[in-house]
Write a protein that holds these residues in place. Structure first.
Motif, PDB file in Angstrom:
ATOM      1  N   ASP A 279      -7.691  -6.840 -13.179  1.00 53.05           N
ATOM      2  CA  ASP A 279      -7.223  -7.691 -12.073  1.00 53.05           C
ATOM      3  C   ASP A 279      -6.117  -7.017 -11.272  1.00 53.05           C
ATOM      4  O   ASP A 279      -6.104  -7.083 -10.040  1.00 53.05           O
ATOM      5  N   SER A 280      -5.179  -6.382 -11.979  1.00 56.58           N
ATOM      6  CA  SER A 280      -4.091  -5.683 -11.280  1.00 56.58           C
ATOM      7  C   SER A 280      -4.648  -4.561 -10.423  1.00 56.58           C
ATOM      8  O   SER A 280      -4.181  -4.325  -9.313  1.00 56.58           O
ATOM      9  N   ILE A 281      -5.657  -3.872 -10.950  1.00 52.14           N
ATOM     10  CA  ILE A 281      -6.224  -2.753 -10.203  1.00 52.14           C
ATOM     11  C   ILE A 281      -6.901  -3.252  -8.933  1.00 52.14           C
ATOM     12  O   ILE A 281      -6.766  -2.668  -7.867  1.00 52.14           O
ATOM     13  N   ARG A 282      -7.571  -4.394  -9.055  1.00 48.73           N
ATOM     14  CA  ARG A 282      -8.237  -4.933  -7.870  1.00 48.73           C
ATOM     15  C   ARG A 282      -7.205  -5.331  -6.806  1.00 48.73           C
ATOM     16  O   ARG A 282      -7.391  -5.055  -5.625  1.00 48.73           O
ATOM     17  N   THR A 283      -6.121  -5.979  -7.243  1.00 50.58           N
ATOM     18  CA  THR A 283      -5.068  -6.336  -6.301  1.00 50.58           C
ATOM     19  C   THR A 283      -4.523  -5.081  -5.627  1.00 50.58           C
ATOM     20  O   THR A 283      -4.343  -5.041  -4.412  1.00 50.58           O
ATOM     21  N   ALA A 284      -4.267  -4.056  -6.438  1.00 52.53           N
ATOM     22  CA  ALA A 284      -3.732  -2.805  -5.902  1.00 52.53           C
ATOM     23  C   ALA A 284      -4.693  -2.232  -4.872  1.00 52.53           C
ATOM     24  O   ALA A 284      -4.276  -1.742  -3.822  1.00 52.53           O
ATOM     25  N   TRP A 285      -5.978  -2.292  -5.159  1.00 45.73           N
ATOM     26  CA  TRP A 285      -6.986  -1.751  -4.253  1.00 45.73           C
ATOM     27  C   TRP A 285      -6.882  -2.406  -2.874  1.00 45.73           C
ATOM     28  O   TRP A 285      -6.899  -1.743  -1.844  1.00 45.73           O
ATOM     29  N   ILE A 286      -6.742  -3.729  -2.879  1.00 47.91           N
ATOM     30  CA  ILE A 286      -6.677  -4.455  -1.607  1.00 47.91           C
ATOM     31  C   ILE A 286      -5.419  -4.070  -0.831  1.00 47.91           C
ATOM     32  O   ILE A 286      -5.465  -3.783   0.363  1.00 47.91           O
ATOM     33  N   TYR A 287      -4.301  -4.022  -1.537  1.00 47.09           N
ATOM     34  CA  TYR A 287      -3.056  -3.677  -0.848  1.00 47.09           C
ATOM     35  C   TYR A 287      -3.079  -2.258  -0.318  1.00 47.09           C
ATOM     36  O   TYR A 287      -2.614  -1.977   0.777  1.00 47.09           O
ATOM     37  N   LEU A 288      -3.634  -1.353  -1.116  1.00 43.32           N
ATOM     38  CA  LEU A 288      -3.713   0.035  -0.665  1.00 43.32           C
ATOM     39  C   LEU A 288      -4.653   0.161   0.519  1.00 43.32           C
ATOM     40  O   LEU A 288      -4.448   0.998   1.396  1.00 43.32           O
ATOM     41  N   GLY A 289      -5.665  -0.677   0.546  1.00 40.63           N
ATOM     42  CA  GLY A 289      -6.560  -0.683   1.693  1.00 40.63           C
ATOM     43  C   GLY A 289      -5.804  -1.028   2.955  1.00 40.63           C
ATOM     44  O   GLY A 289      -5.959  -0.387   3.999  1.00 40.63           O
ATOM     45  N   ILE A 290      -4.936  -2.047   2.855  1.00 41.28           N
ATOM     46  CA  ILE A 290      -4.146  -2.450   4.015  1.00 41.28           C
ATOM     47  C   ILE A 290      -3.208  -1.316   4.428  1.00 41.28           C
ATOM     48  O   ILE A 290      -3.064  -0.999   5.609  1.00 41.28           O
ATOM     49  N   ILE A 291      -2.592  -0.654   3.432  1.00 38.33           N
ATOM     50  CA  ILE A 291      -1.700   0.466   3.738  1.00 38.33           C
ATOM     51  C   ILE A 291      -2.469   1.587   4.433  1.00 38.33           C
ATOM     52  O   ILE A 291      -2.010   2.166   5.412  1.00 38.33           O
ATOM     53  N   ALA A 292      -3.673   1.859   3.928  1.00 37.40           N
ATOM     54  CA  ALA A 292      -4.468   2.934   4.507  1.00 37.40           C
ATOM     55  C   ALA A 292      -4.787   2.635   5.968  1.00 37.40           C
ATOM     56  O   ALA A 292      -4.783   3.527   6.810  1.00 37.40           O
ATOM     57  N   LEU A 293      -5.038   1.368   6.274  1.00 37.58           N
ATOM     58  CA  LEU A 293      -5.339   1.012   7.660  1.00 37.58           C
ATOM     59  C   LEU A 293      -4.103   1.105   8.535  1.00 37.58           C
ATOM     60  O   LEU A 293      -4.189   1.281   9.736  1.00 37.58           O
ATOM     61  N   ASP A 294      -2.946   0.954   7.936  1.00 38.23           N
ATOM     62  CA  ASP A 294      -1.699   1.052   8.670  1.00 38.23           C
ATOM     63  C   ASP A 294      -1.257   2.498   8.844  1.00 38.23           C
ATOM     64  O   ASP A 294      -0.156   2.749   9.291  1.00 38.23           O
ATOM     65  N   GLY A 295      -2.116   3.437   8.468  1.00 38.64           N
ATOM     66  CA  GLY A 295      -1.762   4.845   8.499  1.00 38.64           C
ATOM     67  C   GLY A 295      -1.287   5.334   9.856  1.00 38.64           C
ATOM     68  O   GLY A 295      -0.765   6.440   9.977  1.00 38.64           O
ATOM     69  N   PHE A 296      -1.448   4.491  10.869  1.00 40.71           N
ATOM     70  CA  PHE A 296      -1.076   4.869  12.227  1.00 40.71           C
ATOM     71  C   PHE A 296       0.365   5.365  12.333  1.00 40.71           C
ATOM     72  O   PHE A 296       0.632   6.365  13.001  1.00 40.71           O
ATOM     73  N   ALA A 297       1.296   4.673  11.678  1.00 42.78           N
ATOM     74  CA  ALA A 297       2.700   5.048  11.828  1.00 42.78           C
ATOM     75  C   ALA A 297       2.916   6.498  11.387  1.00 42.78           C
ATOM     76  O   ALA A 297       3.606   7.258  12.059  1.00 42.78           O
ATOM     77  N   LEU A 298       2.308   6.886  10.278  1.00 47.92           N
ATOM     78  CA  LEU A 298       2.448   8.263   9.798  1.00 47.92           C
ATOM     79  C   LEU A 298       1.803   9.247  10.764  1.00 47.92           C
ATOM     80  O   LEU A 298       2.382  10.278  11.099  1.00 47.92           O
ATOM     81  N   VAL A 299       0.603   8.900  11.201  1.00 46.11           N
ATOM     82  CA  VAL A 299      -0.106   9.775  12.135  1.00 46.11           C
ATOM     83  C   VAL A 299       0.705   9.926  13.418  1.00 46.11           C
ATOM     84  O   VAL A 299       0.853  11.028  13.961  1.00 46.11           O
ATOM     85  N   PHE A 300       1.259   8.836  13.877  1.00 43.76           N
ATOM     86  CA  PHE A 300       2.045   8.807  15.111  1.00 43.76           C
ATOM     87  C   PHE A 300       3.208   9.788  15.022  1.00 43.76           C
ATOM     88  O   PHE A 300       3.539  10.470  15.978  1.00 43.76           O
ATOM     89  N   ILE A 301       3.847   9.845  13.847  1.00 36.59           N
ATOM     90  CA  ILE A 301       5.043  10.666  13.707  1.00 36.59           C
ATOM     91  C   ILE A 301       4.715  12.103  13.326  1.00 36.59           C
ATOM     92  O   ILE A 301       5.322  13.040  13.821  1.00 36.59           O
TER      93      ILE A 301
ATOM     94  N   LEU B 103     -14.871  -4.691   4.678  1.00 33.87           N
ATOM     95  CA  LEU B 103     -14.640  -3.814   3.533  1.00 33.87           C
ATOM     96  C   LEU B 103     -13.974  -4.551   2.383  1.00 33.87           C
ATOM     97  O   LEU B 103     -14.296  -4.341   1.218  1.00 33.87           O
ATOM     98  N   MET B 104     -13.034  -5.448   2.735  1.00 33.54           N
ATOM     99  CA  MET B 104     -12.350  -6.218   1.703  1.00 33.54           C
ATOM    100  C   MET B 104     -13.343  -7.112   0.964  1.00 33.54           C
ATOM    101  O   MET B 104     -13.370  -7.152  -0.266  1.00 33.54           O
ATOM    102  N   ALA B 105     -14.147  -7.828   1.747  1.00 27.77           N
ATOM    103  CA  ALA B 105     -15.117  -8.741   1.144  1.00 27.77           C
ATOM    104  C   ALA B 105     -16.077  -7.959   0.249  1.00 27.77           C
ATOM    105  O   ALA B 105     -16.393  -8.375  -0.868  1.00 27.77           O
ATOM    106  N   LEU B 106     -16.480  -6.797   0.760  1.00 30.93           N
ATOM    107  CA  LEU B 106     -17.417  -5.956   0.020  1.00 30.93           C
ATOM    108  C   LEU B 106     -16.813  -5.515  -1.307  1.00 30.93           C
ATOM    109  O   LEU B 106     -17.458  -5.597  -2.359  1.00 30.93           O
ATOM    110  N   SER B 107     -15.543  -5.071  -1.253  1.00 29.10           N
ATOM    111  CA  SER B 107     -14.949  -4.564  -2.491  1.00 29.10           C
ATOM    112  C   SER B 107     -14.667  -5.699  -3.468  1.00 29.10           C
ATOM    113  O   SER B 107     -14.770  -5.539  -4.676  1.00 29.10           O
TER     114      SER B 107
END
Lengths: 325, 299
Positions: A243-265, A310-314
């Motif tokens: 269960d913890s791993i699944r939660t982590a997966w979802i949060y990391l997915g959100i972080i990955a989508l937010d990758g813009f800030a890193l790319v921007f800089i 992707l979230m629903a799928l995972s």
């Protein structure tokens, strides 16, 4: 007596005066936070969907409804799909690689910290200094993505003064002439390394506290039965942490989508070179800063549904019965 | 170990000593192995930070002569340049004002909402709770463009008040979610006693419940300080003029300028200045920070 006092369980009997007072109280406490939240959080989300079907430029009040025109343009016109398609592809790669790498490393480190040490009397212990490792590994999590981006940009400098090149020089590795983030085929990998670097500690602490809640007797029983640490990890720890791993997966997915800030800089031309690190957030920001706000909203909407799918799928793929302890 | 599992019958008689020796030896290999990996990752975190600090103390010439070495003398003037020329001082003040106001009002409004949602039954209670919680799932970037126009239309674009309000609104979902479950755990007896003594709803909240909720409020306040201090996308869109920039924005701008007007040591000094408050807060509160932040992922 206790009827009026028990605020969380109101009385069966109607006590209109005190009830009315309680209602006023509730309303007075809720009105400000709810209003602020509705106006500044929920309404912009709703408007993003609305604006995505207009020709709004961000400032003109007399925009008009254009239906799905923006979406059609995004996917068919050469001008736009040259950004959008690589961006979607890069987001998809990040969405798979970053969570996988972070979870694998974080689980490995958490397992080391909890049961990687010496076993005394059949009881497994964590390695020495695990408190220190937890404090240190977690630290990048409290740094702003801006700081992380600039720090790694300096590390990746293409001349011999960047940390990475300076370290490689010690081992006699010749200077890479194309640089690190200025190489279109490498840039995405370099950005993902930074994302992994900054997230591993957080999920290590997270998994580690989940592991600590697994009763020691289970490990002891496994040891007595002759299970190796590797077996213990795959047969006991991993299923119990599901269960913890699944939660982590979802949060990391959100972080990955937010990758813009890193790319921007971090990246040249904020998404380059040659669109090598273009992400959806960047495409959106470019439209926004070029006065094409409606297009920006359309990109946001696409990204939103992309994420949702992707979230629903995972969630679907990882659905299973819980293991009860 | 593998042989004992393959031959369960003979192993059963000798399981005790054999098993013990087996555990010990794998434990030894494992210890070296795990310490190796942990130390490697530790180096990956310490080295960049250490390098940043060392670079911020060198002269620009020294950086290029010896990128990895220790500074021969400490060039604190890099920090002066960062503070004055690059304007870090102003960004620093802006950040403190915005984060101070943002966190104060987040905690005030958040604890009010969480309190009534946790301890009062009224129609729509669950609705409001899930309304707030749903905000944790939305990606911020989707709201950015309309948010810009909303703030513009009410004249709050590019103002600290506006940014504070936005920070509060975007911090509410998690704050309400966490504090609701915290208020639920507080004992009911104290509240009942206070009501019997004639305390009204407001006095009960401010004089009894709020002090009791202090541990929860502090850990979420720390969480919000870090989150708002590090916020980048919202100020990027909502605070365009340079004198209003917060630290993250200001430093991002310095980094962009650095490409044309290289002053690498001042850039690293700016980074150190911006990192120090976080480092201090983290060292003092690391236990609460880790607890608060990982609790956020447990929903």
């Amino acid at each position: 007596m206790s009827d009026t006092a028990k605020v969380s369980a109101p009385p069966r009997r109607r006590k209109s005066a005190s009830k009315r007072r309680a209602n006023w109280f509730v309303a007075s406490f809720l009105v400000l936070p709810v209003a602020l939240y509705l106006i500044l959080v929920l309404s912009p989300f709703a408007q993003a969907f609305q604006f995505s079907m207009t020709n709004w430029n961000g400032t003109n009040p007399d925009y008009k409804f254009v239906g799905l025109e923006n979406f059609k343009k995004l996917f068919t016109s050469d001008l736009y799909s040259v950004y959008l398609i690589p961006a979607l592809k890069h987001n998809a790669i990040m969405l798979i690689v970053v969570p996988l790498a972070v979870i694998a490393l974080a689980l490995f480190f958490a397992f080391m910290l909890n049961v990687g040490g010496k076993s005394r009397g059949g009881r497994m212990r964590g390695v020495g200094g695990s408190a220190f490792y937890k404090i240190l590994f977690f630290f990048p999590q409290v740094l702003s993505v801006v700081m992380i981006g600039i720090l790694w940009q300096a590390i990746y400098r293409s001349d011999e003064y960047g940390l990475l090149n300076a370290l490689l020089a010690i081992f006699g590795v010749p200077l890479k002439s194309s640089g690190w983030v200025s190489d279109p085929s490498l840039v995405l990998v370099m950005v993902m390394i930074v994302m992994v670097w900054s997230s591993v500690g957080f999920y290590m602490v997270y998994f580690s506290s989940a592991m600590a809640s697994i009763p020691a007797e289970i490990y002891e029983a496994a040891m007595i039965d002759g299970s190796s640490r590797v077996q213990t990890f795959f047969k006991i720890t991993l299923p119990l942490l599901f269960d913890s791993i699944r939660t982590a997966w979802i949060y990391l997915g959100i972080i990955a989508l937010d990758g813009f800030a890193l790319v921007f800089i971090m990246t040249p031309q904020q998404g380059g070179p040659d669109h090598g690190s273009e992400v959806m957030g960047g495409v959106m920001y470019n439209f926004f800063s070029n006065g094409q706000a409606a297009m920006a909203c359309a990109v946001g909407v696409i990204l939103f549904f992309f994420t949702l799918t992707l979230m629903a799928l995972s969630m679907r793929l990882t659905r299973r019965e819980n293991v009860e302890l | 170990m593998a042989t004992t599992t393959q031959n369960p019958a003979p192993a059963a008689t000798t399981a005790e000593p054999k098993g013990k020796r087996g555990i010990k030896s794998t434990g030894g290999v494992m210890r070296v192995f795990s310490h190796g990996f942990l130390a490697l990752w530790a180096a990956m975190i310490i080295l960049p930070l250490l390098w940043m600090i060392l670079t911020s103390l060198k002269s620009n010439d020294e950086v290029f002569a010896n990128p990895l070495g220790l500074p021969s003398s400490l060039h604190f003037e890099n920090f002066g340049r960062a503070w004055e020329k690059a304007g870090i001082g102003g960004f620093f003040v802006n950040t403190i004002v915005v984060v101070g106001g943002g966190v104060f009002f987040t905690m005030a409004l958040g604890s009010m909402a969480a309190y009534v949602l946790a301890r009062y039954q009224f129609r729509g209670n669950r609705f409001f709770f899930y309304l707030f919680v749903s905000g944790m799932m939305f990606p911020v970037f989707l709201a950015l463009v309309p948010l810009h126009s909303i703030m513009d239309s009410v004249g709050l674009l590019d103002t600290k008040y506006g940014l504070i309000m936005v920070y509060v609104a975007y911090s509410l979902p998690f704050t309400v979610f966490f504090l609701t479950s915290f208020f639920k755990t507080l004992p009911h007896g104290v509240a009942e006693a206070a009501m019997i003594d004639g305390a009204g709803h407001y006095r009960l909240f401010f004089q009894v419940m709020l002090p009791m909720a202090k541990p929860g409020i502090i850990s979420i306040a720390i969480f919000n300080v870090i989150g708002q201090w590090n916020q980048f996308l919202l100020p990027l869109v909502l605070m365009p003029s340079e004198e209003n920039n917060v630290l993250t924005q200001g430093i991002a701008n310095i980094a962009v300028k650095e490409r044309y007007d290289p002053d690498f040591t001042a850039l690293m000094a700016s980074m150190v200045i911006a990192m120090v408050p976080i480092l201090i807060a983290y060292t003092i509160f690391q236990r609460q920070i880790q607890a608060g932040m990982t609790a956020g992922a447990l929903k």
